[in-house]
Design an enzyme around this catalytic site. Structure first.
Site, PDB file in Angstrom:
ATOM      1  N   ASP A  34       0.858  -1.185   0.000  1.00  0.00           N
ATOM      2  CA  ASP A  34       0.000   0.000   0.000  1.00  0.00           C
ATOM      3  C   ASP A  34       0.895   1.236   0.000  1.00  0.00           C
ATOM      4  O   ASP A  34       1.824   1.329   0.794  1.00  0.00           O
ATOM      5  CB  ASP A  34      -0.850  -0.034   1.285  1.00  0.00           C
ATOM      6  CG  ASP A  34      -2.238   0.531   1.105  1.00  0.00           C
ATOM      7  OD1 ASP A  34      -2.355   1.627   0.534  1.00  0.00           O
ATOM      8  OD2 ASP A  34      -3.194  -0.109   1.570  1.00  0.00           O
ATOM      9  N   ASP A  56      -3.266   4.726  -2.199  1.00  0.00           N
ATOM     10  CA  ASP A  56      -4.266   5.309  -1.314  1.00  0.00           C
ATOM     11  C   ASP A  56      -4.775   6.657  -1.849  1.00  0.00           C
ATOM     12  O   ASP A  56      -3.982   7.500  -2.273  1.00  0.00           O
ATOM     13  CB  ASP A  56      -3.595   5.516   0.056  1.00  0.00           C
ATOM     14  CG  ASP A  56      -4.571   5.828   1.153  1.00  0.00           C
ATOM     15  OD1 ASP A  56      -5.414   4.974   1.452  1.00  0.00           O
ATOM     16  OD2 ASP A  56      -4.481   6.934   1.720  1.00  0.00           O
ATOM     17  N   GLU A  96      -6.950   3.636  -5.366  1.00  0.00           N
ATOM     18  CA  GLU A  96      -8.197   3.921  -4.660  1.00  0.00           C
ATOM     19  C   GLU A  96      -8.701   5.253  -5.190  1.00  0.00           C
ATOM     20  O   GLU A  96      -8.207   6.314  -4.814  1.00  0.00           O
ATOM     21  CB  GLU A  96      -7.965   4.006  -3.142  1.00  0.00           C
ATOM     22  CG  GLU A  96      -9.267   4.194  -2.390  1.00  0.00           C
ATOM     23  CD  GLU A  96      -9.099   4.697  -0.962  1.00  0.00           C
ATOM     24  OE1 GLU A  96     -10.028   4.509  -0.172  1.00  0.00           O
ATOM     25  OE2 GLU A  96      -8.054   5.284  -0.632  1.00  0.00           O
ATOM     26  N   HIS A 130     -11.200  -2.651   4.521  1.00  0.00           N
ATOM     27  CA  HIS A 130     -10.922  -2.244   5.898  1.00  0.00           C
ATOM     28  C   HIS A 130     -11.578  -0.914   6.277  1.00  0.00           C
ATOM     29  O   HIS A 130     -11.378  -0.421   7.376  1.00  0.00           O
ATOM     30  CB  HIS A 130      -9.405  -2.118   6.079  1.00  0.00           C
ATOM     31  CG  HIS A 130      -8.836  -1.008   5.245  1.00  0.00           C
ATOM     32  ND1 HIS A 130      -8.842  -1.028   3.864  1.00  0.00           N
ATOM     33  CD2 HIS A 130      -8.301   0.181   5.583  1.00  0.00           C
ATOM     34  CE1 HIS A 130      -8.319   0.093   3.413  1.00  0.00           C
ATOM     35  NE2 HIS A 130      -7.976   0.844   4.433  1.00  0.00           N
ATOM     36  N   ASP A 131     -12.321  -0.313   5.353  1.00  0.00           N
ATOM     37  CA  ASP A 131     -12.956   0.983   5.618  1.00  0.00           C
ATOM     38  C   ASP A 131     -14.473   0.903   5.737  1.00  0.00           C
ATOM     39  O   ASP A 131     -15.121   1.910   6.033  1.00  0.00           O
ATOM     40  CB  ASP A 131     -12.648   1.968   4.482  1.00  0.00           C
ATOM     41  CG  ASP A 131     -11.198   2.401   4.463  1.00  0.00           C
ATOM     42  OD1 ASP A 131     -10.579   2.477   5.537  1.00  0.00           O
ATOM     43  OD2 ASP A 131     -10.680   2.677   3.350  1.00  0.00           O
TER      44      ASP A 131
HETATM   45  C1  GLC Z   1      -7.973   5.527   2.422  1.00  0.00           C
HETATM   46  C2  GLC Z   1      -7.725   4.309   3.285  1.00  0.00           C
HETATM   47  C3  GLC Z   1      -8.197   4.610   4.672  1.00  0.00           C
HETATM   48  C4  GLC Z   1      -7.402   5.775   5.210  1.00  0.00           C
HETATM   49  C5  GLC Z   1      -7.480   6.981   4.272  1.00  0.00           C
HETATM   50  C6  GLC Z   1      -6.413   7.998   4.591  1.00  0.00           C
HETATM   51  O1  GLC Z   1      -9.308   5.802   2.262  1.00  0.00           O
HETATM   52  O2  GLC Z   1      -8.345   3.176   2.730  1.00  0.00           O
HETATM   53  O3  GLC Z   1      -8.086   3.510   5.532  1.00  0.00           O
HETATM   54  O4  GLC Z   1      -7.876   6.137   6.474  1.00  0.00           O
HETATM   55  O5  GLC Z   1      -7.275   6.625   2.926  1.00  0.00           O
HETATM   56  O6  GLC Z   1      -5.144   7.528   4.254  1.00  0.00           O
END
Ligand code: GLC
Ligand code: CA
Length: 514
Positions: free
Chosen positions: A99, A201, A256, A321-322
Site C-alpha cells: 500500500d 491510497d 483507490e 478495511h474501511d
Molecule cells: C484511504 C484508506 C483509509 C485511510 C485513508 C487515509 O481511504 O483506505 O483507511 O484512512 O485513505 O489515508
C-alpha cells in the site's frame, strides 16, 4: 508467456496486517504472522495479496499516517521479515502488492518536521501552507473523520497547513518537483526489492487546484471530496506509471479512486489505447449497492458502459478495511454466499478482504474499545485461525474484539466442514482458475428480473453461465441449451443438470452439457 497481464485474471486478497495474525504476543498482527499463514492462502487459491500499510507510523490512522515510507514499523517486524515474506510468497506463486500513501505523510515524518520548523525551511513547500488569521481557515474544505476544517494553524510559524484527513496527516504538495522525485524514489525502493505492485491510497486527491478555492457548500461538507479529482492528478499519474515501467515483470498499480461516478473513475486508467495511468482502479459504487437484483444490474450496466472495453479493465470489491463487511450489510450467510458467486463471476479483477472467505461479520465494539477515529473498528476484527483460547494468535489480548461466532467461523473449524463457506470460496476460485471465460471472457446478459440475474461469459469456445437468485424465494430462470451445475452455493446441487430453478439465495455457475 501469457497473452494477458497477470492482474487481469488474478484474484487479489487484501490483508489488514494488524488483524491477520500475531506471533509475538502484543495482540497486533505482524509480517511474521502473514508469512506463517501463506499456506492457507495457497490452499484457498488466491493469486495475489495486497498488504495494507506496515511502514513506520505513529498509528493515528493505523498505518495510513506514514513517518517513513522505506522502513517497516517495529510493531510489524523488520525489512528482513518483509524480504522473507516476499520470497516465501513468490516461492508459492503468490504475488505481493503493498500500500502506498502518496497524498499525505504523518506529521512525524522527517519531511514535515523539517517543513514545519520555519517558513524558510528548504522543505517548506513540500506541504501546503497558507497565510491568514488564526481564526479563519483559508477555505471551506472539511477533513475526513473529524469533519472539522481541513486546515490546522501552526502557532510557531503562524500559517495554516492543509490536511484532508487528520491534522496528524498533512497533505504533501505534489506541485513541488522535489516531492514528486522523493515519492518516486519510495516506489523504486520497493520495486527494487521485488514487489509486484502497489495499491495507491486516495490517489485521486494528489493533484489540487493551486488556488485551493472554496467548494460549493454541498460538496465541501462531504469530507475530503471538495478537492479531489483535479485534472493535474492525471499528469502526476503518468509520471508515477513511468516509474513502474522502469521495472520489468508486469508491475501493477491499482488506485483507490474514491469517486461515486464510474465514468470519472474510468478516466484514471489513462487515455491512450493501452492506458497510461492506473492499470486498475477500484470502483466503489457497487460496494454500497443493496443486495437487490435491480441495484446490482444497474451497477454492472454502468461498469460495462463506462469502462473502455480495451484500456480499462474493471475491478470488483464487496468489503475492505474501511467499510462494514458485506456479510454484515447483507444480513445473512446465505446472501454472502450468493454474493461470492456474483463477485467472482463478473468480468474484471475481484478483490477479497481477509475473513470474507470465512463469512465473518463485523465485531461489535463496545465504546471503551473503540480506537479508530473513523469508526471502522468492526470490520478490522482479528481473524480467528482456530477455535479456543487465543484462536491461533500468540498469547495475549488482540487489539480489537473478536468477530461473532469466532470459534465456529475459525479457519480450522471451517476447513473440517465441507459445507462451510470457506470451501465455497475455494471451489469458486478453482472454478475460475479452470475457466478462461470466467477469468477474462466477454460479458453478456441472458436474463434479468426483480429477483435474479443471469449472464454469460465466453472466451473462444469456453463458456460459462452465472445465475444469482437475490431473493429468498425459489425462482425460475431461462438459460439457452442444457447445462450442468459446475458450482453452487448449495454444494449438493453440484454436478447435476440444471433444471432452470434456483432455490432461495442460490447462485450457480453452469457449463454446457457435453
Ligand atoms: C484511504 C484508506 C483509509 C485511510 C485513508 C487515509 O481511504 O483506505 O483507511 O484512512 O485513505 O489515508
Ligand atoms: Ca505482533
Amino acid at each position: 508467456m501469457s497473452d494477458h497481464p497477470w492482474w487481469q485474471s488474478a484474484v487479489v486478497y487484501q490483508i489488514y496486517p494488524r488483524s491477520f495474525c500475531d506471533t509475538n504476543g502484543d495482540g497486533i498482527g505482524d509480517l511474521e504472522g502473514i508469512r506463517k499463514r501463506l499456506d492457507h492462502l495457497v490452499w484457498l487459491g488466491v493469486d495475489a495479496i495486497w498488504i495494507s500499510p506496515f511502514f513506520r507510523s505513529p498509528m493515528k490512522d493505523f498505518g495510513y499516517d506514514v513517518s517513513d515510507y522505506c522502513d517497516v514499523d517495529p510493531l510489524f517486524g523488520t525489512l528482513d521479515d518483509f524480504d522473507r515474506l516476499l520470497a516465501e510468497a513468490h516461492s508459492r506463486g503468490l504475488r505481493v502488492l503493498i500500500d502506498w500513501v502518496p497524498n499525505h505523510t504523518s506529521d512525524q515524518h522527517a519531511w514535515f518536521q523539517e517543513a514545519r520548523a520555519s517558513r524558510e525551511s528548504a522543505k517548506r513547500d513540500w506541504y501546503v501552507w497558507r497565510d491568514g488569521d488564526a481564526s479563519t481557515p483559508p477555505n471551506n474544505w472539511r477533513a475526513a473523520f473529524t469533519n472539522g476544517p481541513a486546515w490546522t494553524w501552526d502557532e510557531q510559524t503562524a500559517q495554516w497547513y492543509l490536511h484532508l484527513f487528520l491534522s496528524e496527516q498533512p497533505d504533501l504538495n505534489w506541485q513541488s518537483p522535489a516531492v514528486v522525485a522523493a515519492m518516486h524514489d519510495t516506489l523504486r525502493f520497493w520495486l527494487a526489492r521485488g514487489i509486484d505492485g502497489f495499491r495507491m491510497d486516495v490517489i485521486h486527491c494528489i493533484g489540487k487546484d493551486p488556488k485551493l478555492p472554496d467548494a460549493p457548500e454541498a460538496v465541501a461538507k462531504i469530507p475530503y471530496c471538495a478537492q479531489n479529482d483535479h485534472e493535474s492528478t492525471h499528469d502526476l499519474l503518468r509520471g508515477i506509471r513511468s516509474v513502474l515501467d522502469e521495472f520489468d515483470g508486469d508491475r501493477v498499480m491499482v488506485g483507490e479512486v474514491y469517486l461515486f461516478d464510474t465514468a470519472r473513475v474510468a478516466r484514471y486508467y489513462g487515455n491512450t489505447a493501452k492506458g497510461d495511468e492506473l492499470h486498475l482502479s477500484f470502483n466503489f459504487p457497487p460496494l454500497y449497492a443493496a443486495w437487490d437484483a435491480g441495484a446490482w444490474r444497474a451497477q454492472i450496466d454502468r461498469a460495462v458502459a463506462e469502462h473502455d472495453p480495451i484500456a480499462a479493465w474493471p475491478t470488483w470489491v464487496l468489503s475492505n478495511h474501511d467499510n462494514k463487511r458485506h456479510r454484515t450489510r447483507y444480513g445473512s450467510e446465505a446472501r454472502a454466499r450468493a454474493a461470492a458467486v456474483l463477485l467472482l463471476g463478473l468480468r474484471g479483477t475481484p478483490f477479497l478482504y481477509a475473513g470474507e472467505e470465512l463469512g465473518l461479520e463485523d465485531a461489535v465494539v463496545p465504546e471503551d474499545r473503540v480506537v479508530d477515529p473513523g469508526g471502522r473498528d468492526g470490520c478490522r476484527a482479528p481473524i480467528p485461525w482456530q477455535p479456543g483460547e487465543g484462536r491461533g494468535w500468540a498469547e495475549g489480548d488482540a487489539w480489537l474484539p473478536w468477530p461473532p461466532n469466532a470459534d465456529r467461523k475459525s479457519v480450522a473449524a471451517q476447513r473440517d466442514d465441507p459445507d462451510a463457506i470457506v470451501h465455497l470460496y475455494r471451489r469458486l476460485l478453482a472454478a475460475r482458475r479452470a475457466s478462461p471465460a470466467l477469468q477474462r471472457g466477454s460479458f453478456e446478459w441472458l436474463a434479468t428480473d426483480d429477483s435474479a440475474l443471469v449472464w454469460q461469459r465466453r472466451l473462444a469456445d469456453d463458456l460459462r453461465i452465472v445465475a444469482v437468485n437475490f431473493s429468498g424465494k425459489e425462482v425460475e430462470v431461462e438459460t439457452p441449451g442444457s447445462h450442468r451445475i459446475a458450482l453452487s452455493t448449495h454444494r449438493d446441487a453440484e454436478g447435476s443438470s440444471f433444471s432452470g430453478r434456483l432455490a432461495p439465495d442460490q447462485a450457480v455457475v453452469l457449463e454446457p452439457s457435453a
